[in-house]
Design a protein around this motif. Sequence first.
Motif, PDB file in Angstrom:
ATOM      1  N   ALA A 740       0.896  -1.192  -0.011  1.00  0.00           N
ATOM      2  CA  ALA A 740       0.071  -0.130   0.005  1.00  0.00           C
ATOM      3  C   ALA A 740       0.723   1.420  -0.162  1.00  0.00           C
ATOM      4  CB  ALA A 740      -1.015   0.046   1.066  1.00  0.00           C
ATOM      5  N   ALA A 741       1.821   1.367   0.671  1.00  0.00           N
ATOM      6  CA  ALA A 741       2.959   2.553   0.728  1.00  0.00           C
ATOM      7  C   ALA A 741       3.348   2.676  -0.441  1.00  0.00           C
ATOM      8  CB  ALA A 741       4.039   2.180   1.795  1.00  0.00           C
ATOM      9  N   CYS A 742       3.783   1.579  -1.339  1.00  0.00           N
ATOM     10  CA  CYS A 742       4.392   1.626  -2.627  1.00  0.00           C
ATOM     11  C   CYS A 742       3.405   2.016  -3.657  1.00  0.00           C
ATOM     12  CB  CYS A 742       5.019   0.318  -2.995  1.00  0.00           C
ATOM     13  SG  CYS A 742       6.565  -0.189  -2.041  1.00  0.00           S
ATOM     14  N   VAL A 743       2.088   1.950  -3.580  1.00  0.00           N
ATOM     15  CA  VAL A 743       1.164   2.376  -4.732  1.00  0.00           C
ATOM     16  C   VAL A 743       0.491   3.516  -4.350  1.00  0.00           C
ATOM     17  CG1 VAL A 743       0.781  -0.118  -5.213  1.00  0.00           C
ATOM     18  CG2 VAL A 743      -0.918   0.981  -3.578  1.00  0.00           C
ATOM     19  N   LEU A 744       0.665   3.971  -3.020  1.00  0.00           N
ATOM     20  CA  LEU A 744       0.108   5.364  -2.623  1.00  0.00           C
ATOM     21  C   LEU A 744       0.381   6.464  -3.738  1.00  0.00           C
ATOM     22  CD1 LEU A 744       0.129   5.842   1.373  1.00  0.00           C
ATOM     23  CD2 LEU A 744      -1.848   6.137  -0.116  1.00  0.00           C
ATOM     24  N   PRO A 745       1.628   6.787  -4.011  1.00  0.00           N
ATOM     25  CA  PRO A 745       1.420   8.008  -5.091  1.00  0.00           C
ATOM     26  C   PRO A 745       0.821   7.686  -6.405  1.00  0.00           C
ATOM     27  CG  PRO A 745       3.754   7.216  -4.029  1.00  0.00           C
ATOM     28  CD  PRO A 745       2.896   6.074  -3.512  1.00  0.00           C
ATOM     29  N   SER A 746       0.774   6.620  -6.721  1.00  0.00           N
ATOM     30  CA  SER A 746      -0.081   6.303  -7.971  1.00  0.00           C
ATOM     31  C   SER A 746      -1.635   6.402  -7.748  1.00  0.00           C
ATOM     32  CB  SER A 746       0.188   4.802  -8.502  1.00  0.00           C
ATOM     33  OG  SER A 746       1.520   4.833  -8.923  1.00  0.00           O
ATOM     34  N   VAL A 747      -2.041   6.083  -6.436  1.00  0.00           N
ATOM     35  CA  VAL A 747      -3.360   6.101  -6.084  1.00  0.00           C
ATOM     36  C   VAL A 747      -3.831   7.596  -6.038  1.00  0.00           C
ATOM     37  CG1 VAL A 747      -5.240   5.554  -4.432  1.00  0.00           C
ATOM     38  CG2 VAL A 747      -3.540   3.821  -5.062  1.00  0.00           C
ATOM     39  N   ALA A 748      -2.593   8.311  -5.405  1.00  0.00           N
ATOM     40  CA  ALA A 748      -3.105   9.917  -5.239  1.00  0.00           C
ATOM     41  C   ALA A 748      -3.316  10.492  -6.489  1.00  0.00           C
ATOM     42  CB  ALA A 748      -1.886  10.394  -4.452  1.00  0.00           C
ATOM     43  N   ARG A 749      -2.931   9.896  -7.820  1.00  0.00           N
ATOM     44  CA  ARG A 749      -3.258  10.687  -8.861  1.00  0.00           C
ATOM     45  C   ARG A 749      -4.649  10.785  -9.257  1.00  0.00           C
ATOM     46  NH1 ARG A 749       1.343  10.015 -12.806  1.00  0.00           N
ATOM     47  NH2 ARG A 749      -0.274   9.590 -14.487  1.00  0.00           N
ATOM     48  N   THR A 750      -5.429   9.991  -8.552  1.00  0.00           N
ATOM     49  CA  THR A 750      -7.140   9.989  -9.180  1.00  0.00           C
ATOM     50  C   THR A 750      -7.349  11.146  -8.440  1.00  0.00           C
ATOM     51  OG1 THR A 750      -7.493   8.919  -6.958  1.00  0.00           O
ATOM     52  CG2 THR A 750      -6.972   7.245  -8.833  1.00  0.00           C
ATOM     53  N   LEU A 751      -6.907  11.973  -7.699  1.00  0.00           N
ATOM     54  CA  LEU A 751      -7.491  12.917  -7.041  1.00  0.00           C
ATOM     55  C   LEU A 751      -7.280  14.125  -8.001  1.00  0.00           C
ATOM     56  CD1 LEU A 751      -6.306  13.062  -3.362  1.00  0.00           C
ATOM     57  CD2 LEU A 751      -8.531  12.488  -4.451  1.00  0.00           C
ATOM     58  N   ASP A 752      -6.394  14.002  -8.780  1.00  0.00           N
ATOM     59  CA  ASP A 752      -6.025  14.889  -9.982  1.00  0.00           C
ATOM     60  C   ASP A 752      -6.579  14.664 -11.322  1.00  0.00           C
ATOM     61  OD1 ASP A 752      -4.365  16.167  -8.174  1.00  0.00           O
ATOM     62  OD2 ASP A 752      -2.625  15.297  -9.036  1.00  0.00           O
ATOM     63  N   SER A 753      -7.723  13.765 -11.203  1.00  0.00           N
ATOM     64  CA  SER A 753      -8.645  13.145 -12.383  1.00  0.00           C
ATOM     65  C   SER A 753      -7.982  12.180 -13.311  1.00  0.00           C
ATOM     66  CB  SER A 753      -9.350  14.405 -13.352  1.00  0.00           C
ATOM     67  OG  SER A 753      -7.840  14.899 -14.013  1.00  0.00           O
ATOM     68  N   SER A 754      -6.596  11.734 -12.817  1.00  0.00           N
ATOM     69  CA  SER A 754      -6.270  10.794 -13.541  1.00  0.00           C
ATOM     70  C   SER A 754      -6.918   9.286 -13.397  1.00  0.00           C
ATOM     71  CB  SER A 754      -4.742  10.322 -13.012  1.00  0.00           C
ATOM     72  OG  SER A 754      -4.086   9.296 -13.723  1.00  0.00           O
ATOM     73  N   ARG A 755      -7.289   8.574 -14.374  1.00  0.00           N
ATOM     74  CA  ARG A 755      -8.312   7.279 -14.372  1.00  0.00           C
ATOM     75  C   ARG A 755      -7.517   6.127 -14.237  1.00  0.00           C
ATOM     76  NH1 ARG A 755     -12.929   8.539 -18.871  1.00  0.00           N
ATOM     77  NH2 ARG A 755     -13.534  10.637 -17.926  1.00  0.00           N
ATOM     78  N   GLU A 756      -8.219   5.091 -13.585  1.00  0.00           N
ATOM     79  CA  GLU A 756      -7.688   3.831 -13.504  1.00  0.00           C
ATOM     80  C   GLU A 756      -6.323   3.449 -12.538  1.00  0.00           C
ATOM     81  OE1 GLU A 756      -7.132   2.186 -17.320  1.00  0.00           O
ATOM     82  OE2 GLU A 756      -9.281   2.508 -17.911  1.00  0.00           O
ATOM     83  N   SER A 757      -6.146   4.462 -11.567  1.00  0.00           N
ATOM     84  CA  SER A 757      -4.936   4.634 -10.852  1.00  0.00           C
ATOM     85  C   SER A 757      -5.506   4.015  -9.525  1.00  0.00           C
ATOM     86  CB  SER A 757      -4.348   5.965 -10.323  1.00  0.00           C
ATOM     87  OG  SER A 757      -3.881   6.753 -11.663  1.00  0.00           O
TER      88      SER A 757
END
Length: 922
Positions: A740-757
Amino acid sequence: MGNDEAPGSEGSVETGTEKAGEGTKAVGGGKGMDTGRAVEVDALVEAVRAGSFQEVPVLLEPLDAAGRKAALGRLKALRTEVRGWAGTREREAALVRRGLYVAGAGCHPGAAGAATWLGGRDLPAWRSQDAGLVLRVVAGRSAEWQAELAGRLAARPAVAERSYGLIRRLVERSGCAVPASDGYVRGWAREVTSGGRWVHRADEAPPLVQRLRVDPQTPFLVVHALSMPEPAEQLTWSVEADSPRHWPTAVATLVGEGVVDRTEVVDAALSRLLRGGRLHDLRFPLEVLRLLGPTAAEFGERVPDLIGIAADAPSPVAGYAQEALAALALEGRLPTSALAEMTSAVFFRSEKKLVQAQLVLVGKVLVREPGAADVLLPAVAEVFGHEDTALQERALKLVGRHLSAVDASVRRELADRAGQSGPVHGQAVADLFGTAPVARSRQPYEEILPPVTGPRRVEPPATSVEALVEELLAKGVSDDPVRFERAFDGLVRHAHRDREGVARAVREAFATVEWEQPHHFTHHSHGLHAVLAGLLGIAEPAWIAARLARGGATPDCLHQGLTEITDTRLWEAAALVGTDALPFLLAAPTLDGGGIAPRVLVERLRALRDAGVEPAPADLAQALLRVLRDDPEAGEAAVQAADLGTGAGRRLAAWLRADEPMAASVRFLRRDGDRSLTRWSIRDRLVVDLADRTVLREEFPAAFRWLGGTLEATPRRCPHWVTGMEHWAAVLPADREVLAACVLPSVARTLDSSRESTEPLAPLAEAEGRVGRAVALALALGLGAGDADDRLRAVDALLVLAARGDLDARGVGEELGWLVAEGTVKPNRLADAARTAADAGAYATVWAVLAAALPATLVPEKPVRGLGKVLAVAADCVERCGADGVPSGLSALVARGGSTRLVTQAKRLLNALHQGTGQTTP
C-alpha cells in the motif's frame, strides 16, 4: 500475420492490357521468365529499393500479368527486409515503403490482395499522399475491381481514415455507392474541415457550409456522421456557433436549404442520443438538434425515443429530452400514460435537478388535469425512495395536494410506498394517510458484505508445447498476473525439457523481427518477449547484462522499483531459459493472489538441491517476497527449509521466522504547518519511508534492495508514465502495508482526475499481511477519486476488507476527515462512494467510516461546503443500522439552526442517533 499480406495470397491472376515480353529466360526475373520481362521486373524492384517511388507507375506499365506476379514476390521479400531496418535506416525505409505501397497495389491481380497490401501497418501511415500514384497503377482495372478495392479499404476503420483521398477517388471513378464506414467519414470530416480538396492553404478555404454544400456526398455522410458511436474530432470541436468551422451550424444551415433531408437528420440525431455513451460523443447530435429546433409535431412522432433518452442518457442530454417532453405535456400533446412512463424513468435517476423539474411538471399537469392523478401519483411515489430527503418531502407534499382525486386502491398503494421515505418523514406520512408513524423495526440489523472466499489455486502450466504457445499468444496474457506467471513458468519448464522444440514453435508463431533491435526493449521488457528473445538467441548477452544492471540503480519512484523487480526476473530468465540452471520458477505463485504456500516453496528448493542447481538470485528473492508467512504451515515449513542444508533453505527459514522482514510508514507534509505548501498537491506532499532491513539490503539482488530502506524518505513525484500496475500486487502479496505504501503515490493521482489509478486496490484488499495507515490512506484517496469507476474500485476494496475482518474503519475515516477538511477530497465524491457502499447493504460499515471522518469536518466555525450530502448518507446509514454515538461538532451545528441542507441533514442524523434513547432534537 495481422494486416500484412501473407505470402501467396495474391489472389486470382487477371488478364488485361499488359503485353507479353519476348526473349530468353533469365535468372534475375524468376524461373521461366524471358530476358525482357526479367529486366523490366528488375528495373521496377530496383527503383523501389532506391526510393524512386514516383517512377513506379511508368515502370509497371510494360509488365504483363506474369511479370507483375514475379515482381510481387520480390516486393514481398523487400518489404520483409525493410521491416528489419527499424531504428537504423528510417529515412531510407520511409522512401522504400512509399514505393512498395504503390508497386504492390499495381502488382496484385485481385482487389482483396491489393486492399490487404495497401492496409499494411508497416506501409506509409498517411496513405493519401500517394493516392495519385496508386490510381495510376490501377487505372487499367475494371470499374467493379476498383469499387471492390474502395469498399475493402473503407471497411477497415484506421485504414479508411488515412486512405480517404484514395477511396474517394476510387468511388468517383468507379461510380459505386458512397462507403457507409466510420473511418471513411472521419477522413471526409478531416478533409472538409481543412479545405484540402479545394485549396492548398487552410486559411484560403471557403466556409465549411460552402464546402459541404458543393460536395455531392454530403447528404449521405452527414447522416452517417450523426449516427457514429465516436464522431470525428472535428465535429465536436469547442468553437463558437458563429464560427465558419462549426459543424452543427453548417448542418443546420444545409437542412434549412434542403441540401440535407431534415427527417433523416432528426431521426439520426435522436437515435444516436438514445444509444447513449459519453457526453463528448453525444455533443454533435445534441447541438444539431438544438439548432434545428424540432417542432412539437416532430417531437410528438418520436415520444418513445425521447422517453428513452430522458431515462438513460447523460444528464445534459436527458435534460434536453425532458424539456421537449415537458413542452408537449404542457400543450396537451403528451398522453397521460406517456407522461407517467417518463416520470417513472426520470425519478429513477439520481440527479436532483432533473427530479425537481419533473415534480414541477407533474404538479402543473395535475392542476390542469386532476383526473390524471390515478396514473401520475403512483409514478411520483418513486421519489419516496430517493436518497435526498428534501425531494422525498416535496413528493409527499405533491401527493398530499392531489390525494383526494385518487381512488381507494391508489391511496392504499401510495400509503404502502410512503414507508420508503424513512423515519425522518414518519410523522408526515402518518398525518397524510391517517396512520400511526411506523416505528423502527426491532429486528436485529444484519450487515450485507461480499462473501469471503478462500484464495484459489493456480492451475498447473500447459502440458504441451502447442498449448504453451497458444497461451503465450492469447490476448491479455501480459495484463493478467495469474495467466502471465502461469505462462512464464510453463515456458521455463518446457524450454528446459525441449529447448529446440519450443524455439521452433515460437519462431513459427511470433513475428520476431523487432526483437532483434535493442531499442525494442529500451523502456520495458515487453512482457515475456524478453524471455522468448533469450530462448531464440536473439537477445545479446550485453543487452541482458545492461538490463540487469539497470535494475540495480536507485529507482526514481516506488512504482518504478516494483516494475524493475518484475523486469529483472524476466531478464534473468532470458539469460538462463533452456539451460539446466533454470528448470522451473521458484517464484511461480500457487495462489491466484500471487502468494506461494510455504510447503510448496520448500519442495521446490529440495528439487533444486537434489538436481545440484543453485537458485537464480532474482527468482529466489521474488519467491521469498511471495511466500505466505502467516500460513498455518509456515512454522513447520521453516523447520523443513532449515533441514535442507542449503543456503537458500536457511534464507527461507529465517524469512519465515522473522517478525517483520519488511515495513513501511507514510506521512504527509501538512499545509497548515508550512504556508509554502499551499499549492502543493497531495502527491507532492506524500512521504513514504521504507524501514531499514539489513537482510534486504545485503542478501537480496540489487533490484530488490530499495525495499530494505535505501530510498531517502522525501516526497517523490513520479516522472514516468505509470505502466505495469497490474503486476505490482503480485510482487508483494504477503506484505499488504508495504504494498500500500508503494502504490500510494499512484493512487493519489486519482484526485487529479487521472483514471484507473485505483486498480491496485482490489488485489491490495485480497493480499495478506498487516493493515496500517498506508492501507487506510489508499482507501481514503480511492474513495475521493475524481473518476466514478475509480471510486467504485475503492468501494469494492473497502467491502472486501470489511468482509475479511481486515478493515480499519476508524483509520480510513480519520484519513478522510482531514483530507475533506483541507479540501483535497471533495465531499460530493465521498458522498457518492459512501452511498454506493451503503446501497450494497454495508450501512454499519459506512457509518463506522463516516463517524470517524465527521469530527474533523464539523469542528471549524464554517463547516466544509457540500458536507450536507455526506451527512445525508450518514443519516440514512444510522436509520438503517440503528447506530448511536454522536460525533463531536454535530450537536453544535444543529444548535446554530438554519434551513440549509447541511443543517437539515445534521438534524436528521442527530435524531437518528438519539432514537432508542428517547431523546429528540428540537
